[in-house]
Write an enzyme that holds these catalytic residues in place. Sequence first.
Site, PDB file in Angstrom:
ATOM      1  N   SER A   1       5.971 -11.056  43.199  1.00 45.18           N
ATOM      2  CA  SER A   1       5.875 -12.193  44.115  1.00 45.18           C
ATOM      3  C   SER A   1       5.096 -13.338  43.474  1.00 45.18           C
ATOM      4  O   SER A   1       5.459 -13.836  42.423  1.00 45.18           O
ATOM      5  CB  SER A   1       5.259 -11.714  45.433  1.00 45.18           C
ATOM      6  OG  SER A   1       5.421 -12.651  46.458  1.00 45.18           O
TER       7      SER A   1
ATOM      8  N   ASP B   1      11.005  -9.740  48.630  1.00 42.85           N
ATOM      9  CA  ASP B   1       9.692  -9.685  47.996  1.00 42.85           C
ATOM     10  C   ASP B   1       9.385  -8.322  47.371  1.00 42.85           C
ATOM     11  O   ASP B   1       9.500  -7.280  48.024  1.00 42.85           O
ATOM     12  CB  ASP B   1       8.642 -10.023  49.057  1.00 42.85           C
ATOM     13  CG  ASP B   1       7.233  -9.992  48.521  1.00 42.85           C
ATOM     14  OD1 ASP B   1       6.927 -10.831  47.662  1.00 42.85           O
ATOM     15  OD2 ASP B   1       6.453  -9.144  48.964  1.00 42.85           O
TER      16      ASP B   1
END
Length: 283
Positions: free
Chosen positions: A39, A160
């Site tokens: 991320s 994510d």
Amino acid sequence: MENMGLVLEGGGMRGIYTTGVLDFFMEKNLYFPYIVGVSMGACNGISYVSRQRGRNKKININYIDDPRYLSCKNWIARKGIFNGEFIFDEIPNKLDLFDTEAFNKAKEEFIVVATNCDTGKPVYFEKDKYKNDILDIVKASSSLPFVAPIVKYKGTSLLDGGISDPIPVKKSIKDGNNKNVIILTRNKGYVKKPFKMKFMANRIYSRYKGLIRCMENRYIKYNSTVEYIERLEKQGKVFVIRPKQTIKVRRIERNKEKLEELYKQGYVEAKDCYDKLIEWMEQ
């Protein structure tokens, strides 16, 4: 530096702490041969590999009040609160250029972690295999559930990376790194709480049962990984850099002063532990 990895946690805008740490590393010309990022950690990682000191600070602070970067209008337009098209296309290709040539030529091994929505398992994208699509992959790794759309990449639905492998130290060890520097974005003692959005997850991601299971178990994975890291730390196998002062920045944060303060905190705390880090690396 042989068999030594650098592991970068995500955490949304808390990742500006990591930006400060890596900017100090670049100032010292300290580059690890293996980097794995999740991320916001992956966002920081690409600028680190391309040797663009200050780039991530500029992007995540200077653009934070630009509605094209972060706004509810983006969410309404189904682009996500963070506009992925603006962040991973317009900024790197037109406004604050990402040095693709330097990134591609860099000798460092770089891994980006994303989550496969169908299986709920982590997917690891290696720089040498996916360098031509690296911005799309980092976009997928950074697409937070509920506030960002699913990213389709070569027929795979991705979100994510922090959902399935929030701190990928075991991936680094599996790839042969017996010593690892880990940059965390939570204070020591933080414990992730159980998932409370199952109803919403079932409504939004009803077709992705693997993703829902992964979300439900994420707190277990995160907390057990932190415990594992602390055991490795006692054994001298990892060197952990984490915020010493209490984090005031939220995952989604628009206060520039708070972001600037957290960036400086990362820079200063990296500077303060640098001699100990070098000593540990030479052991």
